[in-house]
Scaffold this motif. Structure first.
Motif, mmCIF file in Angstrom:
data_model
loop_
_atom_site.group_PDB
_atom_site.id
_atom_site.type_symbol
_atom_site.label_atom_id
_atom_site.label_comp_id
_atom_site.label_asym_id
_atom_site.label_seq_id
_atom_site.Cartn_x
_atom_site.Cartn_y
_atom_site.Cartn_z
ATOM 1 N N ILE A 1 -1.555 0.142 -44.587
ATOM 2 C CA ILE A 1 -0.525 -0.801 -45.038
ATOM 3 C C ILE A 1 -0.589 -0.183 -46.702
ATOM 4 O O ILE A 1 -1.789 -0.375 -47.307
ATOM 5 C CB ILE A 1 -0.703 -2.135 -44.803
ATOM 6 N N ASP A 2 0.362 -0.110 -47.290
ATOM 7 C CA ASP A 2 0.661 -0.017 -48.722
ATOM 8 C C ASP A 2 1.546 -1.003 -49.174
ATOM 9 O O ASP A 2 2.434 -1.759 -48.484
ATOM 10 C CB ASP A 2 1.156 1.462 -49.197
ATOM 11 N N PHE A 3 1.423 -1.375 -50.526
ATOM 12 C CA PHE A 3 2.080 -2.435 -51.248
ATOM 13 C C PHE A 3 3.208 -1.912 -52.339
ATOM 14 O O PHE A 3 2.659 -1.300 -53.117
ATOM 15 C CB PHE A 3 1.352 -3.628 -51.550
ATOM 16 N N ILE A 4 4.352 -2.322 -52.399
ATOM 17 C CA ILE A 4 5.295 -2.152 -53.255
ATOM 18 C C ILE A 4 5.768 -3.277 -53.762
ATOM 19 O O ILE A 4 6.844 -4.117 -53.366
ATOM 20 C CB ILE A 4 6.539 -1.315 -52.771
ATOM 21 N N LEU A 5 5.075 -4.196 -54.759
ATOM 22 C CA LEU A 5 5.469 -5.500 -55.389
ATOM 23 C C LEU A 5 6.381 -5.782 -56.463
ATOM 24 O O LEU A 5 6.728 -4.618 -56.836
ATOM 25 C CB LEU A 5 3.860 -6.189 -55.608
#
Length: 318
Positions: free
Chosen positions: A198-202
């Motif tokens: 899982i990666d995050f693009i906030l």
């Protein structure tokens, strides 16, 4: 009055709240009918795994719904599902529910347990690619994205929990969320952050969906800088909340500005003999366990109301 089609209580909605109400009412020997526009179980059947329901280590939403349905029917509760509701009349001592096949049922009380539905993003291409790369149900469609890179949009419990669940299939899951923090419980956030897939693009949001016959890419806007990025992806799962299914009662009971049914502590509405429970009411937390609690309270409150109604009639005729 057609006594064959008359019930002590009609429960509108067959999710966990409605099924629980049906169980309690029928077990109390009250003639009860559950009417549900979709399959019995509501949003619960879309949940791959329920691991926080007291007394049950792990169970699928579909399995739990099946058990609840079996319990309700065993106590004598009648159930009509997969049929549309044409009209409801809630005022007065006798309530009435009319269905799309022309059948009509009356009751002394009603419990509104209509639940909610997935909120849509409402941007260009969303309608075009629904079912062609865009999904609102990880349990239903996760397997279709085995070995592929996908996006999960949202920052609440559903988004993070389903993102983790989707890593069983997808090679990579990118969580896109409009804020720099999440609204989910801390354990859900930690589980997602500790998952290597899982990666995050906030501080970002999706502004458009593109592709040919199926979804191929999305536009992601950084809400802080305004920068736009065309992001290739095989699929997008949208978990940005639910909308209460209350349109058909908007002029019949008191609703909040968000369309939620306003209830008192005993889950009664502003209409005498009408109660509400589950995801359609104005409340903060929406879980299977809270829906079950609501269904219990609404059923007990309706039972008390019916007892008072019976006592009044006996005194009147005495």
């Amino acid at each position: 009055m057609n006594t064959t089609n008359h019930y002590n209580t009609i429960v509108i909605g067959g999710g966990p709240a409605g099924l629980t109400a049906g169980i309690y009412l029928s077990r109390a020997k009250l003639r009860t009918l559950i009417v549900n526009e979709g399959p019995v179980g509501g949003q619960m059947v879309l949940t791959h795994e329920i691991a926080n329901y007291p007394g049950v280590e792990s169970i699928s939403g579909y399995q739990l719904a099946s058990i609840m349905k079996k319990q309700a029917k065993a106590f004598g509760c009648a159930i009509r599902s997969n049929i549309l509701i044409s009209d409801v009349e809630l005022k007065g001592e006798t309530k009435q529910v009319t269905l799309s096949d022309g059948s009509s049922y009356t009751s002394d009380s009603v419990i509104l347990a209509t639940g909610g539905r997935s909120r849509t993003l409402g941007v260009s291409g969303e309608d075009t690619f629904k079912g062609k790369g865009i999904s609102y149900c990880a349990t239903c469609d996760g397997d279709f994205f085995t070995g592929k890179e996908i996006i999960v949009l949202g920052g609440g419990n559903s988004a993070l929990e389903e993102a983790v669940s989707l890593t069983k299939y997808a090679s990579k899951v990118n969580i896109v969320h409009q804020f720099d923090h999440f609204q989910a419980f801390e354990h859900a956030v930690e589980e997602a952050r500790n998952n290597p897939r899982i990666d995050f693009i906030l501080e970002s949001s999706i502004t458009g969906f593109y592709g040919d016959e199926k979804l191929e890419s999305v536009d992601i806007k950084n809400l802080k800088t305004g920068d736009m990025t065309r992001f290739k992806t095989d699929g997008v799962f949208i978990f940005i909340g639910y909308m209460p299914n209350t349109e058909f009662v908007k002029d019949k009971v008191e609703l909040s500005q968000w369309g939620e049914i306003i209830v008192k502590p005993n889950l009664s509405t502003n209409i005498e003999g009408v109660y509400a429970a589950g995801d359609s009411i104005a409340k903060r937390y929406r879980q299977v366990a809270t829906a079950v609690g609501d269904g219990t309270i609404a059923a007990l409150s309706a039972s008390a109301y019916l007892h008072e109604l019976k006592t009044k009639k006996q005194l009147t005729t005495a």
